[in-house]
Design a protein around this motif. Structure first.
Motif, PDB file in Angstrom:
ATOM      1  N   GLU A  29      69.223   3.841  -7.505  1.00  0.00           N
ATOM      2  CA  GLU A  29      70.123   5.138  -7.594  1.00  0.00           C
ATOM      3  C   GLU A  29      69.084   5.908  -8.442  1.00  0.00           C
ATOM      4  O   GLU A  29      68.370   5.131 -10.058  1.00  0.00           O
ATOM      5  N   TYR A  30      68.796   7.505  -8.751  1.00  0.00           N
ATOM      6  CA  TYR A  30      68.361   7.555 -10.405  1.00  0.00           C
ATOM      7  C   TYR A  30      68.173   9.458  -9.753  1.00  0.00           C
ATOM      8  O   TYR A  30      68.078  10.121  -9.040  1.00  0.00           O
ATOM      9  N   HIS A  86      75.501   4.817  -4.782  1.00  0.00           N
ATOM     10  CA  HIS A  86      75.221   3.468  -4.985  1.00  0.00           C
ATOM     11  C   HIS A  86      76.888   2.696  -5.127  1.00  0.00           C
ATOM     12  O   HIS A  86      76.966   3.135  -5.900  1.00  0.00           O
ATOM     13  N   PRO A  87      76.940   1.764  -4.210  1.00  0.00           N
ATOM     14  CA  PRO A  87      78.534   0.483  -4.097  1.00  0.00           C
ATOM     15  C   PRO A  87      77.452  -0.073  -5.840  1.00  0.00           C
ATOM     16  O   PRO A  87      78.628   0.157  -6.544  1.00  0.00           O
ATOM     17  N   TYR A  88      76.482  -0.001  -5.854  1.00  0.00           N
ATOM     18  CA  TYR A  88      76.229  -1.597  -7.689  1.00  0.00           C
ATOM     19  C   TYR A  88      76.181  -0.327  -8.436  1.00  0.00           C
ATOM     20  O   TYR A  88      77.444  -0.494  -9.611  1.00  0.00           O
ATOM     21  N   ASN A 118      68.553  17.143  -7.913  1.00  0.00           N
ATOM     22  CA  ASN A 118      68.296  16.149  -9.204  1.00  0.00           C
ATOM     23  C   ASN A 118      69.120  14.680  -8.952  1.00  0.00           C
ATOM     24  O   ASN A 118      69.346  14.081 -10.060  1.00  0.00           O
ATOM     25  N   HIS A 119      69.831  14.096  -8.092  1.00  0.00           N
ATOM     26  CA  HIS A 119      70.293  12.758  -7.392  1.00  0.00           C
ATOM     27  C   HIS A 119      69.787  12.000  -6.565  1.00  0.00           C
ATOM     28  O   HIS A 119      70.128  12.919  -5.395  1.00  0.00           O
ATOM     29  N   TYR A 120      69.210  11.063  -6.617  1.00  0.00           N
ATOM     30  CA  TYR A 120      68.956  10.655  -5.568  1.00  0.00           C
ATOM     31  C   TYR A 120      69.207   8.993  -5.609  1.00  0.00           C
ATOM     32  O   TYR A 120      69.313   7.947  -6.694  1.00  0.00           O
TER      33      TYR A 120
END
Lengths: 320, 333
Positions: free
Chosen positions: A234-235, A247-249, A310-312
């Motif tokens: 996630e970035y 992302h679950p993590y 801006n959210h990957y």
């Protein structure tokens, strides 16, 4: 133009038992004056990525794919002599992990900083280098007279400050800080984080801050990349990731931080442990620990997709 | 009081400083590191008592003193009403069956040449000599199951280097709990572990404490964690307790300027949160020559005058067993 553009970077380590897939298709950009946090558990590849930006990977580590573009130049094909002459410390520098042991105990602090200056800028006279050292020390909040002290005469916080001064010796554009403040007490840690924020504003520095501690990153950075087992999962914008982690993590990682302000709650942890990168699970590397794992997760590596501006996120749960 | 497991009165530990040959022979003064300097507190049955502070504040020394791993300079330590500062070595061995320690670094606290089974069995073999080998194996297996190292027979013959950090710390927990102790000192048990697995180890320790009705001295520098772990909390600075009482009270209504500073310095895992404007300056002074008066006065943002420099504040009860040592809150009596 971004000051740093890492594109599809993959790194392998060759060891006796096989090949460690330490980083896989890592991509991110960093603008001038921006601070990015690189977070993840130990062994997720965050330090490997950082070392590759300076091209100081251990001898068994190799960049097998991808580009690292700094100020428009891809440094992957550049040889070591040119790296030392043009890039290291002048453009990119690093504050190494473990402030306590990162300095040579046999040399005075000031001399170690002078050495860094002279090595990268041979034209500078010794006197100029000394003057610059005094200014650098003052900038990080150490009295310039302390340049004549040895590292053992400095406290932990002062060593960390001196290391930051050393990283700034040749006016770099980008500083990579590997676990700054992790070995320090909270009060001193807060002082160091504040210093980094101030320097970033004053010198318009770009910073990559590597830490397993999301709360430290949240203090300094505007951008965040979460790494898991060699992948960025996630970035993007830090406020967005903290506000709506996808992302679950990431969700579990953020929840596993107890906040001193929040209600007393059950402490959350992520069951299982990170995979062995010699023999990582197929598909998404988080699938053995993921509570939402589906069949496709075991087969296919998810792509990093933009879920909002801006959210990957790299997860099969995200609809494409 | 019947429900007190530990009662500590005026405990002191001064380590002599070695000055080298000439100064030892020709100088009469002897310097001391005042690691623990006159502290008193108590630990109730079934409670998790937190001891927090910066490095060099004396928290680890306190933990070791309570188990008599080092001898105190003066003061009393009562374990179930019995003063253990004067008991002999043999009797102490019997007592140690009820007192165990979990160390900070699982990479160094486990003997690399011993298997997990042997490590966990050692306290039984040393402290309960009568137990027969079959019984030892049964109890070790049971304890390994308790710390979720399952299947136990698989871990029994493994060596520490084959385990991850979290698993190693579980072995250390098993070693402490195998003798069913009533009192455990845990010295920063999770500071070397990744954040994602810390909670699991802590939860495990808490459930074991509840199961065995044991008491816990939890030494930490992480206030955010201690707030979620502890029933009561003491804040140490340069060998002194500055404030102690209910953990909730200490975290949400701190009185001592040092406690306030510590809490303000804790990073908040939220990028939108705004940090208080002041961070106190400087670092913890040397315990060899601590500042006179209140030890915190050199860094204190609420310095109120000469009294802070000259008179040492005593711990006073500000209500509901919340003690604070600061001149802002009046002096004793």
């Amino acid at each position: 133009m971004a000051i740093l553009d890492v594109h599809d970077l993959s790194i392998r380590y060759t060891i006796g038992r096989g090949t460690v897939k330490a980083a896989e298709g890592v991509s991110f950009q960093l603008e001038k004056g921006e601070a990015m946090g690189l977070a993840g558990e130990s062994g997720c590849g965050k330090t490997t990525v950082a070392l590759s930006i300076l091209k100081i990977l251990p001898s068994n580590g190799k960049i097998i794919n991808g580009k690292i573009i700094i100020n428009g130049v891809d440094i992957v094909p550049i040889d070591d002599a040119k790296m030392r002459k043009d890039i290291r410390w002048k453009v990119v520098s690093m504050v190494f992990q473990g402030a306590m042991n990162a300095m040579n105990p046999l040399y005075k602090i000031g001399d170690q900083i002078v050495e860094a200056i002279k090595l990268h800028e041979p034209d500078v006279t010794k006197r100029e280098a000394k003057e610059r050292t005094a200014k650098l020390l003052e900038m990080v909040g150490i009295e310039p007279e302390r340049a004549d002290n040895y590292p053992h005469e400095f406290s932990g916080g002062m060593k960390q400050r001196a290391l930051i001064a050393m990283a700034l010796a040749n006016n770099p554009d980008l500083v990579i800080a590997d676990e700054p403040g992790t070995a320090l007490d909270v009060i001193v840690q807060a002082q160091v984080l504040r210093l980094m924020k101030e320097l970033k504003e004053r010198l318009n520095l770009s910073i990559i801050m590597i830490s397993h501690d999301l709360s430290l990153i949240a203090e300094v950075c505007q951008k965040l990349a979460i790494m898991y087992a060699g992948y960025i999962v996630e970035y993007g914008d830090i406020v967005k990731i903290f506000g709506e982690p996808v992302h679950p993590y990431t969700v579990d990682l953020i929840e596993s931080f107890p906040s001193i302000k929040a209600e007393k709650q059950e402490m959350v942890s992520i069951p299982g442990f990170p995979p062995d990168l010699l023999n990582p699970p197929s598909g998404c590397r988080f699938n053995p620990r993921c509570k939402y794992a589906m069949d496709v997760c075991k087969k296919e590596v998810p792509k990093l997709l933009e879920t909002s501006k801006n959210h990957y996120v790299s997860c099969h749960l995200v609809k494409r | 009081m019947a429900d007190l497991v530990m009662k500590i009165e005026n405990l002191k530990k001064w380590f002599p400083v070695s000055l080298g040959f000439f100064r030892t022979v020709f100088s009469k003064e002897q310097l001391f590191v005042r690691a623990v300097d006159d502290i008193s507190f108590d630990i109730r049955k079934g409670e998790i008592f937190g001891l927090a502070g910066e490095s060099g504040s004396g928290k680890t020394t306190t933990g070791r003193l309570l188990l008599r791993l080092i001898e105190s300079t003066s003061g009393k330590i009562y374990f179930h009403g019995q003063d253990i500062t004067t008991t002999g070595e043999e009797e102490m061995k019997v007592l140690r069956r009820n007192m165990q320690m979990i160390f900070q670094d699982p990479y160094e606290s486990l003997n690399p040449r011993m298997t997990v089974g042997d490590i966990a069995a050692e306290p039984l073999r040393l402290l309960e000599k009568s137990v027969d080998p079959g019984e030892v194996e049964k109890r070790v297996s049971q304890t390994l199951e308790d710390v979720e190292l399952t299947p136990a027979d698989e871990f029994f013959f493994r060596y520490p280097h084959e385990l991850s950090g979290g698993q190693r710390q579980r072995v250390a927990v098993a070693r402490a709990f195998v003798v069913n102790p009533e009192f455990i000192v845990a010295d920063e048990p999770v500071s070397m572990l990744d954040v994602s697995i810390r909670a699991e180890i802590l939860r495990l320790m808490m459930s074991l404490v509840q199961k065995h009705k044991g008491s816990f001295l939890y030494i930490t520098h992480d206030l955010a964690l201690s707030r979620h772990m502890c029933d009561r909390l003491a804040i140490m600075y340069l060998g002194k307790i500055m404030e102690w009482g209910d953990a909730e009270k200490i975290i949400f209504e701190p009185l001592h300027p040092y406690t306030k500073a510590l809490i303000e310095a804790v990073p908040i895992p939220d990028p939108t949160a705004h940090r208080a404007a002041t961070v106190i300056k400087g670092e913890i002074p040397s315990p060899v020559n601590p500042p006179p008066g209140c030890r915190f006065h050199t860094r204190c943002p609420s310095y109120i005058g000469d009294i802070c420099r000259t008179k040492e504040p005593q711990l006073i009860d500000v209500g509901k067993k919340h003690f604070v040592a600061c001149h802002l809150y009046g002096s004793e009596k």
